[in-house]
Design a protein around this motif. Structure first.
Motif, PDB file in Angstrom:
ATOM      1  N   LEU A  60       0.816  -1.208   0.000  1.00 58.91           N
ATOM      2  CA  LEU A  60       0.000   0.000   0.000  1.00 58.91           C
ATOM      3  C   LEU A  60       0.852   1.261   0.000  1.00 58.91           C
ATOM      4  O   LEU A  60       0.332   2.368   0.076  1.00 58.91           O
ATOM      5  N   CYS A 347     -12.290   3.587  -6.455  1.00 53.73           N
ATOM      6  CA  CYS A 347     -11.136   3.854  -5.587  1.00 53.73           C
ATOM      7  C   CYS A 347     -11.478   4.915  -4.553  1.00 53.73           C
ATOM      8  O   CYS A 347     -11.122   4.797  -3.368  1.00 53.73           O
ATOM      9  N   ASN A 350     -13.676   3.385  -1.832  1.00 55.01           N
ATOM     10  CA  ASN A 350     -12.926   2.524  -0.921  1.00 55.01           C
ATOM     11  C   ASN A 350     -12.021   3.339   0.002  1.00 55.01           C
ATOM     12  O   ASN A 350     -11.801   2.958   1.155  1.00 55.01           O
ATOM     13  N   ALA A 351     -11.520   4.459  -0.503  1.00 55.08           N
ATOM     14  CA  ALA A 351     -10.732   5.355   0.356  1.00 55.08           C
ATOM     15  C   ALA A 351     -11.619   5.932   1.457  1.00 55.08           C
ATOM     16  O   ALA A 351     -11.188   6.080   2.606  1.00 55.08           O
ATOM     17  N   LEU A 354     -12.128   3.282   4.142  1.00 57.52           N
ATOM     18  CA  LEU A 354     -10.934   3.143   4.973  1.00 57.52           C
ATOM     19  C   LEU A 354     -10.784   4.344   5.905  1.00 57.52           C
ATOM     20  O   LEU A 354     -10.482   4.184   7.094  1.00 57.52           O
ATOM     21  N   ILE A 421      -4.914   3.779  -2.340  1.00 51.58           N
ATOM     22  CA  ILE A 421      -6.005   2.931  -2.814  1.00 51.58           C
ATOM     23  C   ILE A 421      -5.893   2.775  -4.322  1.00 51.58           C
ATOM     24  O   ILE A 421      -6.061   3.728  -5.078  1.00 51.58           O
ATOM     25  N   PHE A 425      -7.542  -2.719  -4.794  1.00 52.91           N
ATOM     26  CA  PHE A 425      -7.750  -2.674  -3.349  1.00 52.91           C
ATOM     27  C   PHE A 425      -9.256  -2.581  -3.095  1.00 52.91           C
ATOM     28  O   PHE A 425      -9.852  -1.524  -3.239  1.00 52.91           O
ATOM     29  N   ARG A 427     -13.123  -3.127  -1.146  1.00 55.50           N
ATOM     30  CA  ARG A 427     -13.721  -2.714   0.121  1.00 55.50           C
ATOM     31  C   ARG A 427     -13.443  -3.756   1.206  1.00 55.50           C
ATOM     32  O   ARG A 427     -13.216  -3.409   2.367  1.00 55.50           O
ATOM     33  N   ALA A 430     -10.114  -3.101   2.505  1.00 55.52           N
ATOM     34  CA  ALA A 430     -10.128  -1.885   3.327  1.00 55.52           C
ATOM     35  C   ALA A 430     -10.633  -2.201   4.730  1.00 55.52           C
ATOM     36  O   ALA A 430     -10.053  -1.766   5.739  1.00 55.52           O
TER      37      ALA A 430
END
Length: 496
Positions: A60, A347, A350-351, A354, A421, A425, A427, A430
């Motif tokens: 990452l 993306c 998902n960021a 996280l 992300i 990557f 969910r 995450a």
């Protein structure tokens, strides 16, 4: 470049259970073996060592693409033996590169007329693209100063202290002074006002970053452009802008189409972008795009004919593979605007997942911005017991590679963890990472703080030592932990 050291006596040979079926003697590690070995043995020996590498999908720290569709992988393998520089031998590959340049130029709103061809080139990543753009700015500035009868031996470039190391390389390799705008608490990108104040007659360009490596934030290119226009009017200069869009160039057009950062701004003369980051291609491809032909001096373009035809070339290297160029074209036509938009939105989502998970722990401050590269940069609210370097190191036991680093001057007392992300990557990953971060925090809470304990003992044994400020304590902890990590890395060869 590989920085290596001589092996110890106990580390002279490579031993392998599988290889022993074919090879009866050990293989030297740093000298070519005298005899051949079976291909199966060579494969197994190398494969066994590579098993000790980290998992790219869990790295990452990296912005670089680690997954592509099988069809694209096949295309890349089918063209892996093509040397791109042989344009006469591989005209279709050259045509695909030209199509990519034009597609990206249109994406960046280059002012192209009907039937007009964009000016640009495929490079080995954004580092080479930045070198080429910088050389173009330097040569244009030199030509202008020569024409005016003025000294042309002290060029400079203005950037933020948050720039990637390739800008420092450019400045050092090509003898250009690097004038950096220092950072400050809570503001970790270049301040446009301070940048314009540093501009003088010898400034070849101001470099703005669309997607800071440190926290993913986009710099305000529009504000920089407006301020620089005013300064140019006052002084009679024509200082231009280069946009380093290595990370953000394939993000902003799809997530923030209204954001003005590209060739819509008149002072933006060139842009670089990494195809191997959010361009969604494996490592080894970048792009340099110029506003128009006048922004790329003709004397920097070489013409060669010893490969069968007259070929113009503007690159730092010569030979390079064709695979990444072909893969970039595949992604552009396979995904189209809609596909890239979907990937970037995913993306971004998902960021968000996280970021919210990390915030719920109540232990971290979020340093990254919601508008920018889809990444999460965060630091501990309380690092009196444990610091970000310990978290990074402990996460490796779960397979995660999460970098910890200090900010540049004048914010070096701030230590940050960063999770990039990428498309691969999910969910689920995450959510899994949030769980593992909580496990690490719980584990560290139950252990004595190693670095802090040593500092406390050292201070207790001292006499007449003044009470340190929180910032001094944090800097000591950070320095001690960085040394600890560096000492561990000295045991292996370093790669740069």
């Amino acid at each position: 470049m590989v920085l290596s050291k001589t092996a110890s006596e106990s580390d002279v040979s490579i031993h392998s259970t599988f290889a022993s079926r074919y090879v009866r003697t050990s293989l030297p590690r740093f000298k070519m073996p005298e005899n051949s070995i079976p291909k199966e043995a060579a494969y197994q020996i190398i494969n066994d060592e590579l098993m000790l590498d980290g998992n790219p999908r869990l790295n990452l720290a990296s912005f670089v693409t680690t997954w592509m569709e099988p069809e694209c992988n096949t295309l890349m393998m089918d063209s892996i033996n093509k040397n791109y520089v042989d344009m006469d031998e591989y005209p279709v590959t050259t045509e695909l590169q030209n199509r990519c340049v034009n597609m990206i130029a249109h994406l960046f709103n280059a002012p192209l007329g009907d039937g007009e061809t964009a000016v640009g080139v495929g490079t080995v990543g954004s580092s080479e693209a930045i070198m080429l753009a910088g050389l173009a700015f330097k040569r244009k500035w030199q030509n202008k100063m020569k024409a005016q009868g003025k000294p042309f031996d002290k060029p400079n470039i203005v950037t933020g202290a948050n720039v990637q190391v390739c800008w420092e390389k450019f400045a050092r390799y090509f003898e250009v002074e690097l004038k950096e705008v220092k950072l400050s608490d809570g503001y970790y990108v270049m301040d446009p006002e301070k940048a314009v104040e540093m501009v003088d007659e010898n400034t070849i360009c101001v470099a703005a970053i669309l997607g800071s490596t440190l926290n993913g934030e986009f710099e305000d290119v529009k504000r920089l452009n407006d301020l620089l226009i005013e300064k140019n009017k006052e002084t009679g200069w024509d200082t231009p802008i280069h946009v380093d869009a290595a990370s953000g160039g394939f993000i902003a057009p799809f997530l923030y189409p209204e954001l003005e950062w590209d060739f819509r701004l008149p002072l933006v003369k060139s842009i670089n972008v990494s195809g191997h980051k959010y361009g969604l291609v494996y490592a080894g491809i970048g792009w340099a795009i110029w506003r128009n032909k006048e922004d790329l001096p003709d004397e920097l373009i070489f013409h060669i004919n010893y490969l069968g035809a007259d070929q113009p070339t503007f690159t730092l290297n010569f030979s390079k593979g064709s695979s990444q160029v072909i893969a970039q074209y595949y992604q552009l036509i396979r995904l189209g605007f809609e596909g890239y938009k979907n990937v970037m939105e995913n993306c971004q989502e998902n960021a968000r997942v996280l970021r919210e998970g990390i915030e719920k722990s109540g232990r971290f401050n979020i340093i990254s911005k919601e508008i920018g590269v889809p990444l999460v940069a965060f630091s501990l609210k309380d690092n009196s017991q444990h610091n970000e370097f310990e978290i990074s190191e402990t996460l490796r036991r779960f397979g995660w590679i999460v970098p910890a680093y200090t900010m540049p001057p004048n914010a070096q007392h701030v230590t940050v963890l960063r999770v990039v992300i990428r498309e691969d990557f999910s969910r689920t990953l995450a959510e899994r990472l949030v769980i593992d971060i909580e496990k690490v925090l719980h584990e560290l809470d139950t252990l004595p703080a190693r670095v802090n304990a040593k500092l406390a003992v050292a201070e207790a044994n001292g006499s007449g030592v003044h009470k340190k400020t929180d910032r001094e304590v944090q800097l000591e902890i950070t320095t001690a932990w960085k040394k600890f990590v560096a000492d561990k890395k000295k045991k292996t060869n370093g790669v740069c």
